[in-house]
Design an enzyme around this catalytic site. Structure first.
Site, PDB file in Angstrom:
ATOM      1  N   TYR A 174       2.855 -28.052   2.107  1.00  0.00           N
ATOM      2  CA  TYR A 174       1.754 -27.556   2.924  1.00  0.00           C
ATOM      3  C   TYR A 174       2.253 -26.613   4.012  1.00  0.00           C
ATOM      4  O   TYR A 174       3.456 -26.498   4.241  1.00  0.00           O
ATOM      5  CB  TYR A 174       0.988 -28.724   3.544  1.00  0.00           C
ATOM      6  N   LYS A 196       8.723 -28.603   3.530  1.00  0.00           N
ATOM      7  CA  LYS A 196       7.497 -29.008   4.234  1.00  0.00           C
ATOM      8  C   LYS A 196       6.612 -29.768   3.247  1.00  0.00           C
ATOM      9  O   LYS A 196       5.640 -29.241   2.705  1.00  0.00           O
ATOM     10  CB  LYS A 196       6.790 -27.791   4.849  1.00  0.00           C
ATOM     11  N   GLU A 233      14.980 -33.368  15.216  1.00  0.00           N
ATOM     12  CA  GLU A 233      13.777 -32.616  15.607  1.00  0.00           C
ATOM     13  C   GLU A 233      12.710 -33.598  16.066  1.00  0.00           C
ATOM     14  O   GLU A 233      12.950 -34.799  16.106  1.00  0.00           O
ATOM     15  CB  GLU A 233      13.279 -31.771  14.425  1.00  0.00           C
ATOM     16  N   LEU A 280      13.065 -29.264   9.624  1.00  0.00           N
ATOM     17  CA  LEU A 280      12.218 -28.190   9.130  1.00  0.00           C
ATOM     18  C   LEU A 280      12.529 -26.960   9.986  1.00  0.00           C
ATOM     19  O   LEU A 280      12.519 -27.057  11.222  1.00  0.00           O
ATOM     20  CB  LEU A 280      10.736 -28.545   9.269  1.00  0.00           C
TER      21      LEU A 280
HETATM   22  N1  PLP Z   1       9.353 -30.070  12.433  1.00  0.00           N
HETATM   23  C1  PLP Z   1       8.424 -30.781  11.763  1.00  0.00           C
HETATM   24  C2  PLP Z   1       8.824 -32.078  11.162  1.00  0.00           C
HETATM   25  C3  PLP Z   1       7.114 -30.288  11.640  1.00  0.00           C
HETATM   26  O1  PLP Z   1       6.190 -30.988  10.958  1.00  0.00           O
HETATM   27  C4  PLP Z   1       6.779 -29.053  12.250  1.00  0.00           C
HETATM   28  C5  PLP Z   1       5.443 -28.475  12.162  1.00  0.00           C
HETATM   29  O2  PLP Z   1       4.493 -29.038  11.769  1.00  0.00           O
HETATM   30  C6  PLP Z   1       7.771 -28.370  12.955  1.00  0.00           C
HETATM   31  C7  PLP Z   1       9.046 -28.892  13.007  1.00  0.00           C
HETATM   32  C8  PLP Z   1       7.472 -27.055  13.617  1.00  0.00           C
HETATM   33  O3  PLP Z   1       7.347 -26.046  12.663  1.00  0.00           O
HETATM   34  P1  PLP Z   1       6.431 -24.762  12.903  1.00  0.00           P
HETATM   35  O4  PLP Z   1       6.962 -24.087  14.118  1.00  0.00           O
HETATM   36  O5  PLP Z   1       6.632 -23.946  11.678  1.00  0.00           O
HETATM   37  O6  PLP Z   1       5.045 -25.252  13.079  1.00  0.00           O
END
Ligand code: PLP
Length: 282
Positions: free
Chosen positions: A31, A145, A177, A201
């Protein structure tokens, strides 16, 4: 309210997904969440490239090009009159009798997208967030993701039950994270954030933040840091699609940095906002 199901715009009530959709049964899908500012998608190409990569890593064949997906999302934003909000989209491996191994090529992925009005988190941007630290119990492919978010949900729920906004995850001593954000620290004017490997991610907001740092001569180091470094850092901040760049002011009940949003974080927030205006207009 309109939603997208397999490339067709329809009313939300009409859109139905079978109970044997593999996303529903196994979390077998990928997603994205993309920000909408001023009716326009923010960093859409980056999100859609990551979606393609996630799908490729798990062997889901996305039957549309990035441009095609983007046009469909733009249509949805227009139909729903979204000025400030998000688009959610997911591809699952499709519908087939429950079985762990993949179905054959004849089974097409299920594509769902919908929009939502979401404001900018004004108070959090201004005052900052509180976080807890929590052991990262997720699998070893956090670069994908994937719809499988139970590890993230458990951590997020624990943060909420502790009166906090986010859980900062760590594998042993190493900070990875947040449950739905990337975590960075500022030490001696340098931004330090976990390298983009399989343990995190690679957030699009993280990448945008790093790009902004490099453009403005803020030194950045992509390396792992420890929980101890997190707790002793001058500043701590989170990045994510819906929250942008948010200061962390408290971790496990103790002040993060000096307990107030720090000067480097403040600058990054301003530059991030400038970038939004630059790319989406005000
Ligand atoms: N890390 C995780 C586990 C996430 O689910 C998300 C975003 O939903 C992020 C980091 C941040 O990613 P982004 O900046 O692409 O939203």
């Amino acid at each position: 309210e309109f939603v997208m199901l397999n490339g067709e715009v329809m009313s939300r009530e009409t859109a139905k997904v079978d109970i044997e959709d593999r996303g529903y049964q196994f979390g077998d899908g990928v997603y994205e969440v993309i920000r909408v500012y001023n009716r326009k998608l923010f960093t859409a190409a980056e999100h859609l490239r990551r979606l393609e990569e996630s799908a490729k890593k798990v062997g889901i064949n996305v039957p549309y090009s990035i441009d095609e997906i983007q046009s469909m999302l733009e249509e949805l934003i227009e139909r729903n009159k979204i000025v400030l909000g998000i688009v959610y989209l997911q591809f699952t491996r499709g519908i087939s009798p429950r079985k762990h191994t993949f179905p054959g090529e004849e089974v097409a992925p299920t594509f769902v997208a919908y929009t939502r009005h979401v404001g900018r988190p004004a108070e959090k941007l201004e005052k900052g967030m509180k976080a807890i630290t929590e052991e990262d119990i997720r699998w070893l492919r956090c670069d994908i993701k994937s719809l499988n978010l139970l590890g993230n949900l458990l951590a997020s729920q624990k943060a909420a039950e502790s009166g906090c906004d986010e859980a900062i995850l760590h594998r042993g001593e190493t900070v990875t994270e947040g449950s739905h954000t990337n975590v960075s620290i500022v030490v001696d004017g340098k931004v330090v954030t976990h390298a983009a490997d399989n343990f995190i991610l690679n957030g699009i907001s993280r990448q945008k933040m790093l790009e902004i740092c490099r453009r403005n001569d803020v030194p950045v180091i992509e390396r792992n840091f420890t929980v101890d470094e997190l707790l002793k850092a001058d500043e701590v901040f989170l990045t994510g699609t819906t929250i942008e760049v948010v200061p962390v002011i408290e971790i496990d009940g103790k002040p993060a940095g000096n307990g107030k949003p720090g000067p480097v974080t403040r600058k990054l927030q301003q530059w991030f906002e400038d970038e939004i205006k630059e790319l989406c207009g005000s």
